[in-house]
Design a protein around this motif. Structure first.
Motif, PDB file in Angstrom:
ATOM      1  N   ALA A 182       0.830  -1.208   0.000  1.00  0.00           N
ATOM      2  CA  ALA A 182       0.000   0.000   0.000  1.00  0.00           C
ATOM      3  C   ALA A 182       0.867   1.262   0.000  1.00  0.00           C
ATOM      4  O   ALA A 182       0.565   2.235  -0.705  1.00  0.00           O
ATOM      5  CB  ALA A 182      -0.944  -0.017   1.204  1.00  0.00           C
ATOM      6  N   LYS A 183       1.960   1.234   0.738  1.00  0.00           N
ATOM      7  CA  LYS A 183       2.881   2.380   0.778  1.00  0.00           C
ATOM      8  C   LYS A 183       3.538   2.589  -0.590  1.00  0.00           C
ATOM      9  O   LYS A 183       3.624   3.720  -1.079  1.00  0.00           O
ATOM     10  CB  LYS A 183       3.944   2.161   1.849  1.00  0.00           C
ATOM     11  N   PHE A 184       3.980   1.511  -1.209  1.00  0.00           N
ATOM     12  CA  PHE A 184       4.593   1.627  -2.534  1.00  0.00           C
ATOM     13  C   PHE A 184       3.609   2.259  -3.508  1.00  0.00           C
ATOM     14  O   PHE A 184       3.940   3.191  -4.243  1.00  0.00           O
ATOM     15  CB  PHE A 184       5.030   0.262  -3.073  1.00  0.00           C
ATOM     16  N   ARG A 185       2.399   1.757  -3.515  1.00  0.00           N
ATOM     17  CA  ARG A 185       1.381   2.248  -4.452  1.00  0.00           C
ATOM     18  C   ARG A 185       1.010   3.703  -4.155  1.00  0.00           C
ATOM     19  O   ARG A 185       0.816   4.500  -5.067  1.00  0.00           O
ATOM     20  CB  ARG A 185       0.134   1.352  -4.403  1.00  0.00           C
ATOM     21  N   ALA A 186       0.921   4.051  -2.879  1.00  0.00           N
ATOM     22  CA  ALA A 186       0.554   5.415  -2.498  1.00  0.00           C
ATOM     23  C   ALA A 186       1.615   6.423  -2.932  1.00  0.00           C
ATOM     24  O   ALA A 186       1.313   7.602  -3.114  1.00  0.00           O
ATOM     25  CB  ALA A 186       0.340   5.503  -0.983  1.00  0.00           C
ATOM     26  N   THR A 187       2.849   5.967  -3.116  1.00  0.00           N
ATOM     27  CA  THR A 187       3.924   6.855  -3.547  1.00  0.00           C
ATOM     28  C   THR A 187       4.174   6.738  -5.054  1.00  0.00           C
ATOM     29  O   THR A 187       5.220   7.171  -5.542  1.00  0.00           O
ATOM     30  CB  THR A 187       5.222   6.574  -2.760  1.00  0.00           C
ATOM     31  N   GLY A 188       3.218   6.129  -5.769  1.00  0.00           N
ATOM     32  CA  GLY A 188       3.292   6.065  -7.227  1.00  0.00           C
ATOM     33  C   GLY A 188       4.158   4.960  -7.789  1.00  0.00           C
ATOM     34  O   GLY A 188       4.396   4.901  -8.993  1.00  0.00           O
ATOM     35  N   ARG A 189       4.633   4.065  -6.934  1.00  0.00           N
ATOM     36  CA  ARG A 189       5.472   2.963  -7.403  1.00  0.00           C
ATOM     37  C   ARG A 189       4.613   1.753  -7.749  1.00  0.00           C
ATOM     38  O   ARG A 189       3.579   1.527  -7.129  1.00  0.00           O
ATOM     39  CB  ARG A 189       6.503   2.581  -6.331  1.00  0.00           C
ATOM     40  N   THR A 190       5.055   0.994  -8.750  1.00  0.00           N
ATOM     41  CA  THR A 190       4.356  -0.232  -9.111  1.00  0.00           C
ATOM     42  C   THR A 190       5.091  -1.420  -8.509  1.00  0.00           C
ATOM     43  O   THR A 190       6.300  -1.375  -8.284  1.00  0.00           O
ATOM     44  CB  THR A 190       4.253  -0.416 -10.642  1.00  0.00           C
ATOM     45  N   ILE A 191       4.322  -2.466  -8.265  1.00  0.00           N
ATOM     46  CA  ILE A 191       4.894  -3.706  -7.761  1.00  0.00           C
ATOM     47  C   ILE A 191       4.071  -4.860  -8.313  1.00  0.00           C
ATOM     48  O   ILE A 191       2.839  -4.799  -8.326  1.00  0.00           O
ATOM     49  CB  ILE A 191       4.953  -3.745  -6.222  1.00  0.00           C
ATOM     50  N   GLY A 192       4.764  -5.865  -8.817  1.00  0.00           N
ATOM     51  CA  GLY A 192       4.053  -6.993  -9.387  1.00  0.00           C
ATOM     52  C   GLY A 192       4.922  -8.227  -9.466  1.00  0.00           C
ATOM     53  O   GLY A 192       6.132  -8.175  -9.228  1.00  0.00           O
ATOM     54  N   ARG A 193       4.259  -9.313  -9.806  1.00  0.00           N
ATOM     55  CA  ARG A 193       4.964 -10.584  -9.951  1.00  0.00           C
ATOM     56  C   ARG A 193       4.219 -11.456 -10.938  1.00  0.00           C
ATOM     57  O   ARG A 193       3.031 -11.276 -11.173  1.00  0.00           O
ATOM     58  CB  ARG A 193       5.112 -11.293  -8.610  1.00  0.00           C
ATOM     59  N   VAL A 194       4.944 -12.402 -11.480  1.00  0.00           N
ATOM     60  CA  VAL A 194       4.356 -13.476 -12.273  1.00  0.00           C
ATOM     61  C   VAL A 194       4.815 -14.779 -11.632  1.00  0.00           C
ATOM     62  O   VAL A 194       6.006 -14.967 -11.376  1.00  0.00           O
ATOM     63  CB  VAL A 194       4.804 -13.436 -13.753  1.00  0.00           C
ATOM     64  N   HIS A 195       3.839 -15.637 -11.352  1.00  0.00           N
ATOM     65  CA  HIS A 195       4.162 -16.972 -10.850  1.00  0.00           C
ATOM     66  C   HIS A 195       3.975 -17.940 -12.011  1.00  0.00           C
ATOM     67  O   HIS A 195       2.886 -18.070 -12.547  1.00  0.00           O
ATOM     68  CB  HIS A 195       3.262 -17.364  -9.679  1.00  0.00           C
ATOM     69  N   VAL A 196       5.068 -18.590 -12.395  1.00  0.00           N
ATOM     70  CA  VAL A 196       5.051 -19.592 -13.458  1.00  0.00           C
ATOM     71  C   VAL A 196       4.732 -20.929 -12.794  1.00  0.00           C
ATOM     72  O   VAL A 196       5.410 -21.330 -11.844  1.00  0.00           O
ATOM     73  CB  VAL A 196       6.418 -19.661 -14.172  1.00  0.00           C
ATOM     74  N   LEU A 197       3.686 -21.605 -13.291  1.00  0.00           N
ATOM     75  CA  LEU A 197       3.269 -22.838 -12.641  1.00  0.00           C
ATOM     76  C   LEU A 197       2.749 -23.859 -13.634  1.00  0.00           C
ATOM     77  O   LEU A 197       2.490 -23.533 -14.795  1.00  0.00           O
ATOM     78  CB  LEU A 197       2.238 -22.553 -11.552  1.00  0.00           C
ATOM     79  N   THR A 198       2.596 -25.082 -13.137  1.00  0.00           N
ATOM     80  CA  THR A 198       1.979 -26.165 -13.900  1.00  0.00           C
ATOM     81  C   THR A 198       0.900 -26.807 -13.029  1.00  0.00           C
ATOM     82  O   THR A 198       0.962 -26.751 -11.800  1.00  0.00           O
ATOM     83  CB  THR A 198       3.012 -27.237 -14.312  1.00  0.00           C
ATOM     84  N   ARG A 199      -0.089 -27.368 -13.683  1.00  0.00           N
ATOM     85  CA  ARG A 199      -1.144 -28.109 -12.998  1.00  0.00           C
ATOM     86  C   ARG A 199      -0.740 -29.578 -12.899  1.00  0.00           C
ATOM     87  O   ARG A 199       0.005 -30.054 -13.758  1.00  0.00           O
ATOM     88  CB  ARG A 199      -2.460 -27.977 -13.770  1.00  0.00           C
TER      89      ARG A 199
END
Length: 172
Positions: free
Chosen positions: A59-76
């Motif tokens: 929430a702090k990162f976003r409130a200061t205009g920063r982006t944060i993300g991830r991709v989880h690579v997975l298999t079933r």
């Protein structure tokens, strides 16, 4: 340079624009999740008001205009841990503002991201390699000196190109 103890969050929190994580493991053996994971395996649902420190940080990162993300690579089929992660972490992280995406490579068992290794890339200039034992226990975080940034940007872009938003994957 190894990032241990408080050095890791202190370094991480200084990113200025964007933080991206690639996750490739089917299990992460996180000590502070053991109780919740046992509760999940027993059939318990997370409390609707579940709260943990990461949510405040996002929430702090976003409130200061920063982006944060991830991709989880997975298999079933999804591991018990990934199903736990979906219910007890990702759902709350997304609400806090983290852009979480899923890249399901079940039909591509030789997908290059499966062997890329986990990392954080900050501001497209810093890369922190995350090292794990086979059981998913983290054994190190290494700030790479002079990383091939183009390689990590390409890995990020490859992951994002095929990934779907977490909620779309979860409801499909």
């Amino acid at each position: 340079m190894r990032l241990t103890g408080r050095a890791w969050p202190e370094f991480f929190d200084t990113y200025e624009r964007s933080a991206f994580r690639l996750e490739t493991l089917p299990v992460y053996a996180m000590h502070d999740e053991q109780d919740e994971f046992r509760r999940f395996l027993a059939g318990e649902r997370p409390p609707p008001d579940l709260h943990y420190t990461w949510l405040d940080r996002v929430a702090k990162f976003r409130a200061t205009g920063r982006t944060i993300g991830r991709v989880h690579v997975l298999t079933r089929p999804l591991t018990d841990y990934i199903r736990y992660e979906f219910d007890w972490a990702y759902a709350f992280n997304v609400q806090a503002g983290e852009d979480i995406r899923i890249l399901d490579v079940t039909d591509s068992p030789e997908h290059p991201l499966l062997s890329a290794g986990d990392f954080w890339m900050l501001d497209e200039k810093h890369v922190v390699s995350l090292q794990y034992r086979e059981d998913g226990t983290q054994i190190g975080r290494e700030l790479l000196t002079d990383p091939d940034i183009a390689k990590y940007v390409a890995l990020r872009d490859l992951a994002l190109a095929g990934a779907v938003p977490f909620e779309d994957y979860r409801t499909a």
